[in-house]
Scaffold this motif. Sequence first.
Motif, mmCIF file in Angstrom:
data_model
loop_
_atom_site.group_PDB
_atom_site.id
_atom_site.type_symbol
_atom_site.label_atom_id
_atom_site.label_comp_id
_atom_site.label_asym_id
_atom_site.label_seq_id
_atom_site.Cartn_x
_atom_site.Cartn_y
_atom_site.Cartn_z
ATOM 1 N N LYS B 37 0.858 -1.200 0.000
ATOM 2 C CA LYS B 37 0.000 0.000 0.000
ATOM 3 C C LYS B 37 0.890 1.244 0.000
ATOM 4 O O LYS B 37 1.177 1.830 1.045
ATOM 5 N N ASP B 39 1.907 5.076 -1.834
ATOM 6 C CA ASP B 39 1.453 6.174 -2.679
ATOM 7 C C ASP B 39 2.565 7.187 -2.774
ATOM 8 O O ASP B 39 3.352 7.337 -1.829
ATOM 9 N N ALA B 40 2.649 7.859 -3.918
ATOM 10 C CA ALA B 40 3.701 8.846 -4.118
ATOM 11 C C ALA B 40 3.081 10.182 -4.496
ATOM 12 O O ALA B 40 2.018 10.223 -5.116
ATOM 13 N N TYR B 41 3.746 11.252 -4.117
ATOM 14 C CA TYR B 41 3.265 12.608 -4.418
ATOM 15 C C TYR B 41 4.408 13.379 -5.044
ATOM 16 O O TYR B 41 5.483 13.489 -4.449
ATOM 17 N N LEU B 53 4.454 2.286 -9.487
ATOM 18 C CA LEU B 53 3.341 1.993 -8.566
ATOM 19 C C LEU B 53 2.252 1.177 -9.256
ATOM 20 O O LEU B 53 1.224 0.877 -8.658
ATOM 21 N N LEU B 55 0.100 2.019 -11.638
ATOM 22 C CA LEU B 55 -1.168 2.753 -11.598
ATOM 23 C C LEU B 55 -1.870 2.776 -12.949
ATOM 24 O O LEU B 55 -2.891 3.416 -13.109
ATOM 25 N N SER B 58 -6.147 0.766 -14.235
ATOM 26 C CA SER B 58 -7.309 1.223 -13.482
ATOM 27 C C SER B 58 -8.538 0.416 -13.892
ATOM 28 O O SER B 58 -8.592 -0.132 -14.993
ATOM 29 N N ASN B 126 -11.441 7.605 -7.226
ATOM 30 C CA ASN B 126 -10.360 8.346 -6.581
ATOM 31 C C ASN B 126 -10.815 9.041 -5.298
ATOM 32 O O ASN B 126 -10.018 9.700 -4.626
ATOM 33 N N HIS B 133 -7.155 15.847 3.347
ATOM 34 C CA HIS B 133 -6.457 14.576 3.265
ATOM 35 C C HIS B 133 -5.381 14.580 4.348
ATOM 36 O O HIS B 133 -4.740 15.611 4.574
ATOM 37 N N GLU B 155 1.251 3.361 3.543
ATOM 38 C CA GLU B 155 -0.012 3.588 4.234
ATOM 39 C C GLU B 155 -0.260 2.535 5.305
ATOM 40 O O GLU B 155 0.216 1.401 5.212
ATOM 41 N N ASP B 158 -1.440 -1.208 5.002
ATOM 42 C CA ASP B 158 -0.535 -2.221 4.460
ATOM 43 C C ASP B 158 -0.415 -3.361 5.480
ATOM 44 O O ASP B 158 -0.207 -3.119 6.658
#
Lengths: 397, 183
Positions: B37, B39-41, B53, B55, B58, B126, B133, B155, B158
């Motif tokens: 789990k 996530d990247a920003y 990742l 992604l 979908s 999403n 957030h 996260e 996980d």
Amino acid sequence: MNPGSNDGSYLAPESVGKLGRIGLVAGVAGLVLLAVGFATNKDQLFRSYLTGFMWMLGLSAGALGILLLHHVTRGAWGVMIRRILEAAASPLTLGFAAVAFLPIALGTHSLYEWSHGEVVAADAILTHKKPWLNTTSFLTRSAIYFAIWILLAGVLSRLSARQDETGDRRLSLWMQRWGAAGLVAYFLSMTFAAFDWLMSLTPHWYSTIYGLYVIIGQAVAAMALVALAALVLGEGPSPAVPFQPRHLHDYGKLLFAFVCVWAYFAYSQFIIIWSGNLPEETAFYASRMNGAWKVTTIVLVLLHYALPFALLLSRDRKRSAKALAPVAVLLLLARWLDLHWLVAPSFSKDAFTIHWLDLAAPLALGGIWLFLFTLGLKARPLLPANEPFLKEALAHD
Amino acid sequence: MHGPHTEPLLHGVMAEFRNPEELLEAIGAAKAAGFTKLDAYTPYPIEKVFDALDLHHSKLPLLVLGASIVGAVGVFGFAYWASAIDYPLNIGGRPLNSWPAFIPATFEGAIFHGGLAAALGMLLLNGLPRPHHPVFNVQRFVEHASKDGYFLVVESDDPKFDGPSVRRFLEGLAPVEVNEVEN
């Protein structure tokens, strides 16, 4: 240099020469079959030959159209396939197409009702159309079409060769200008060529979108060819052209779009004629959607639209040359069926026909075309070294 | 005070990196360590981060395809019902089931439902609109996420998540800073 390339020289691999030899052998074998056909069944030969000729021409003319489009838009997608398009739409291949047109010029009596003086004299509409539809102006116009295409192919090929030598930035601008003017010339000349060579098979019938329908079919053929060329040139651990999945994704998307536009034009023509419901217009569909040709029409819609549409929805299939290749082969077969569907019912309304000469003609012309195409691929590096967008096109994402 | 069965205290643990290369390396290391789990920003879209990742796959395209088929069948069925069953009308002597005339509306129905499904399905999948957030609880994130920070979050849902050890793991990747992301 780019790590994915073979030492950065971008020369055609061995397999290209082998394909060319296969093409040559197939072409010669096909020509022998056509000679047998000429001796035994002249009328059938010319009809089969016209279908085969339009099928082969579509590879070159479609490539010319996409090449012009690439020069106008200057997309990085086109840089990777420019040499493939230039080899497919070269003065050599289009010059061959002009030579290959000669049998059609000799066979007008077997093909075109309007070439018979006594038929025209007895028919008010054909008499009215005589200033346009007569053998002299038909052949003159045909010569002009080939002159336009060979000129465009020659100019773009020369500009591209000069760019390889000098790297002059202004050459890009000249390619763009020729691209814009050339697109107009290509659409007009190919529209008239489609009217002359195919639509006039049924000289009472007319449809203004017919030219676009033929043109978009040629784009489908050329894009399918590009997908197959990308498989041959991009295979192995050190491929001749370092195609990445994102490049193939672009070609898959374009192929998908062309297939959809083909269906759109086909349906546009149909719905307008169906809605108008005028006897002189509906004759075209009446002979194809009922009776003997009904199954062919359904198969055509399935092979040229429904099946490739469903297959090309998949993202993964578009991103791999191996997965794209079967769809490309399917579409090249569907191209022949589409042309057969346009030509053959004009001569046999009440019975479905397929003759061995229908297969010999694309074998002969396609084989020799493939040989000339591989000569074009071998003549120059497969990527334009001095193209300003080459770095962007090669970059890994 | 939180009881033992309330929402987890942490949304996850966040590490900040200086550039995309470090972030990609960290994603690779976290995946190798068995975390799922992630996530990247990043301040701008980076194709390789999407790849790393995974992604790209979908569920949205399937949703759009399904809605388009429903739209096409629905509109065609409605046109057929209206023209051939509910209010049969002779138009120019054509058959009641004049399917060629239904095709344009069928096509538009497919596009319309597909478009609606794309927009609404996107929001459904999403989780937008979302006024807040947890990542915004981290001060460094607020200051750098839109400018020059590349953030990776492991996260808390996980299966391998366990606050302190995740923190130690991320610190081992030479980040700018590691922060717990509070819910």
